[in-house]
Structures are given as C-alpha cells and as structure tokens.
Enzyme design. Structure first.
Site, PDB file in Angstrom:
ATOM      1  CG  ASP A  13      -1.703   1.218   1.410  1.00  0.00           C
ATOM      2  OD1 ASP A  13      -2.371   1.613   0.450  1.00  0.00           O
ATOM      3  OD2 ASP A  13      -1.671   1.813   2.510  1.00  0.00           O
ATOM      4  CG  ASP A  15      -1.562   7.634   0.622  1.00  0.00           C
ATOM      5  OD1 ASP A  15      -0.707   8.484   0.327  1.00  0.00           O
ATOM      6  OD2 ASP A  15      -2.545   7.379  -0.096  1.00  0.00           O
ATOM      7  NE  ARG A  66     -10.394  12.151  -4.341  1.00  0.00           N
ATOM      8  CZ  ARG A  66      -9.870  12.713  -5.426  1.00  0.00           C
ATOM      9  NH1 ARG A  66     -10.567  13.587  -6.128  1.00  0.00           N
ATOM     10  NH2 ARG A  66      -8.648  12.396  -5.814  1.00  0.00           N
ATOM     11  CB  SER A 141      -4.628   7.672  -3.289  1.00  0.00           C
ATOM     12  OG  SER A 141      -4.434   9.006  -3.670  1.00  0.00           O
ATOM     13  CG  ASN A 143      -3.949  12.853  -5.266  1.00  0.00           C
ATOM     14  OD1 ASN A 143      -3.835  13.580  -6.251  1.00  0.00           O
ATOM     15  ND2 ASN A 143      -4.956  12.953  -4.427  1.00  0.00           N
ATOM     16  CG  ASP A 199      -1.414   2.323   6.593  1.00  0.00           C
ATOM     17  OD1 ASP A 199      -1.907   1.962   5.501  1.00  0.00           O
ATOM     18  OD2 ASP A 199      -1.406   3.506   6.975  1.00  0.00           O
TER      19      ASP A 199
HETATM   20  O1  BG6 Z   1      -8.648  11.113  -2.659  1.00  0.00           O
HETATM   21  P1  BG6 Z   1      -7.554  10.244  -3.145  1.00  0.00           P
HETATM   22  O2  BG6 Z   1      -6.207  10.911  -3.148  1.00  0.00           O
HETATM   23  O3  BG6 Z   1      -7.883   9.603  -4.443  1.00  0.00           O
HETATM   24  O4  BG6 Z   1      -7.358   9.115  -2.054  1.00  0.00           O
HETATM   25  C1  BG6 Z   1      -8.281   8.176  -1.616  1.00  0.00           C
HETATM   26  C2  BG6 Z   1      -7.813   7.552  -0.323  1.00  0.00           C
HETATM   27  O5  BG6 Z   1      -6.536   6.966  -0.517  1.00  0.00           O
HETATM   28  C3  BG6 Z   1      -6.046   6.225   0.594  1.00  0.00           C
HETATM   29  O6  BG6 Z   1      -4.769   5.762   0.301  1.00  0.00           O
HETATM   30  C4  BG6 Z   1      -6.007   7.076   1.844  1.00  0.00           C
HETATM   31  O7  BG6 Z   1      -5.788   6.194   2.940  1.00  0.00           O
HETATM   32  C5  BG6 Z   1      -7.319   7.813   2.077  1.00  0.00           C
HETATM   33  O8  BG6 Z   1      -7.179   8.740   3.109  1.00  0.00           O
HETATM   34  C6  BG6 Z   1      -7.721   8.550   0.810  1.00  0.00           C
HETATM   35  O9  BG6 Z   1      -8.939   9.190   1.042  1.00  0.00           O
END
Ligand code: BG6
Length: 253
Positions: A13, A15, A66, A141, A143, A199
């Site tokens: 994973d 984040d 999200r 995510s 991102n 995590d």
């Molecule tokens: O909004 P994003 O950047 O696409 O991420 C979605 C989720 O990604 C996860 O990795 C995080 O633990 C969450 O907190 C986050 O909300």
C-alpha cells in the site's frame, strides 16, 4: 507462507506504508469535513461534533476510495448527501463536492510540506529488489503516482495500481480484494505467492479476502489489535529487519 522470505511478489500500500502521507490525508479530511459539519450546525442540523483524525479516519476513511470515504463517514453520522448536485439545486453540498474539497486541501499540503518516504520501507524494498522479488505499489488514491514521484521512489516498483485504475476498470474498493488481485495479475504472480503490506484495516481485510500468501499489517499508532482482527498474519511497527524478525504471528498473538 509464513515469512516474507518465501514471497515471489510483494504488494505495498502507498499512503502510510511507502510514504508518510496518511497524516496529510487525515488532516485534509478533517479540514473538509469539519467545514461541512460546522455549516450544517449553523443551519440548525444538530450540534458540531468534529472529525476525529484518529478514530474517524482509521475507522471510516483510511484505505478507502475518495467517494467511499465520504459515504462511509457520513453514514457513521446518519447523514446522506446526493452524489452530485440536482439541476434544481446546483449549489448543493454533494458526496463528490466534499471529496473534491478534501482533494484540494490534500494537494495544497503536498505542495507545502512535500512527501517523505519511510526509510525503513525503502531499505526493505531495495533488499527485495536485489533478491529479484516482484514489487507493486497499490493504492485507492488517485494521487498515488504524484505522491510516489514527489517522494522520489516511483521507479522502485514495476507495477502500480491506483485509484484511477479502480475507476477505469470498475474495481470494487477496499475492503474488496480487487485492487490487490489486479496488482498480482500485473506482476504475473499468484496471490498465494504474494505478500501484501498494509496499514489500514480495510486494506488488511482486502488482502485476507483475496487469500494472499502473507498479510503484513503496519501499526504506526497503536491499532495493531485491529489489524490482527481484520486478518493480518503479522503486525510490525515498520519494515526494518529487526521488526519483521521479532513480529509475533497471528497464531501466537
Ligand atoms: O482522494 P484520493 O487521493 O484519491 O485518495 C483516496 C484515499 O486513498 C487512501 O490511500 C487514503 O488512505 C485515504 O485517506 C484517501 O482518502
């Protein structure tokens, strides 16, 4: 499979495992959600109870996409919002609008503070690379790529599966195992021969449901018992060799 040494592939994973960004996500969630809850309280919808960066984040948001994060948190407070604004009320607060607001705050923080990788994870990844283990970064995510690049570690992983893949391929979000199964498929390694490192409780549960060979939980803040409860085989405080060697397995905990 009882040890990481037996794995042909390892899926990490992002984040909170590869990069120190779980706290940035949690802070951005708090900023966006508290604004929303305050507005609701001002409009007479109950009293303001702020978003708890530990309990609410870990239970309802961590590891989820999200949209799922917004929906799961709102459900915990018995709040429902439209997914998108209805034509008769274009300014309505929506699930997607709240998610976008959180994303803006997250990206501002990434710009302001930058992204740090966990040194112990990077040392662990380099050791595995030397042994020829297939490596993937996985994340709910959208991102993920930005974060891995900002931390300077994107090139260490031959495969990345992220929130954009979830949307594009219509994968179910964690705690469903789809994201990790897609990562194993791209690595060309059966799930039973892969370890997943996570995590978040939703992520540990996803790996367990996917019947991965080894599920490693990372407890960076005292939620190890929850990680075991959701299916981790071992729980460590980081991925250093000493932590892994000392980790009790689920059978003996
Ligand atoms: O909004 P994003 O950047 O696409 O991420 C979605 C989720 O990604 C996860 O990795 C995080 O633990 C969450 O907190 C986050 O909300």
């Amino acid at each position: 499979m009882r040890s990481i040494d037996d794995c042909v592939g390892v899926i990490l994973d992002t984040d909170g495992v590869i990069t120190n960004t779980a706290g940035l996500h949690a802070a951005a969630w708090k900023h966006a959600i508290d604004e929303f809850l305050l507005e609701r309280a001002h409009h007479g919808h109950g009293r303001f109870r702020p978003f708890d960066m530990q309990a609410d984040y870990l239970r309802y948001v961590d590891g989820r996409s999200r949209g799922d994060g917004v929906r799961t948190f709102l459900a915990s407070r018995s709040i429902t919002l439209p997914e998108t604004a209805p034509p008769q009320d274009p300014g309505a607060v929506t699930v997607s609008g709240l998610g976008d607001r959180k994303d803006r705050y997250f990206l501002q923080q990434v710009q302001e503070y930058g992204v740090a990788p966990f040194a112990s994870t990077i040392a662990f990844v380099r050791r595995l690379r030397e042994r020829g283990v297939a490596l993937a970064a996985a994340s709910a995510s959208r991102n993920c790529k930005t974060v891995l690049r900002a931390a300077g570690v994107a090139d260490l992983f031959e495969v990345r599966v992220d929130g954009w893949d979830v949307l594009r391929l219509g994968l179910a979000g964690k705690p469903a195992p789809d994201l990790f199964l897609e990562a194993a498929r791209r690595l060309g390694v059966p799930a039973q021969e892969c370890a997943v490192v996570e995590d978040a409780t939703a992520g540990v549960e996803a790996a367990r449901r996917g019947e991965f060979g080894l599920v490693v939980g990372i407890d960076r803040g005292g939620w190890g018992a929850e990680l075991y409860r959701h299916g981790a085989d071992i729980v460590v405080t980081d991925l250093s060799g000493t932590a892994l060697a000392a980790a009790p397995s689920r059978d003996v905990s």
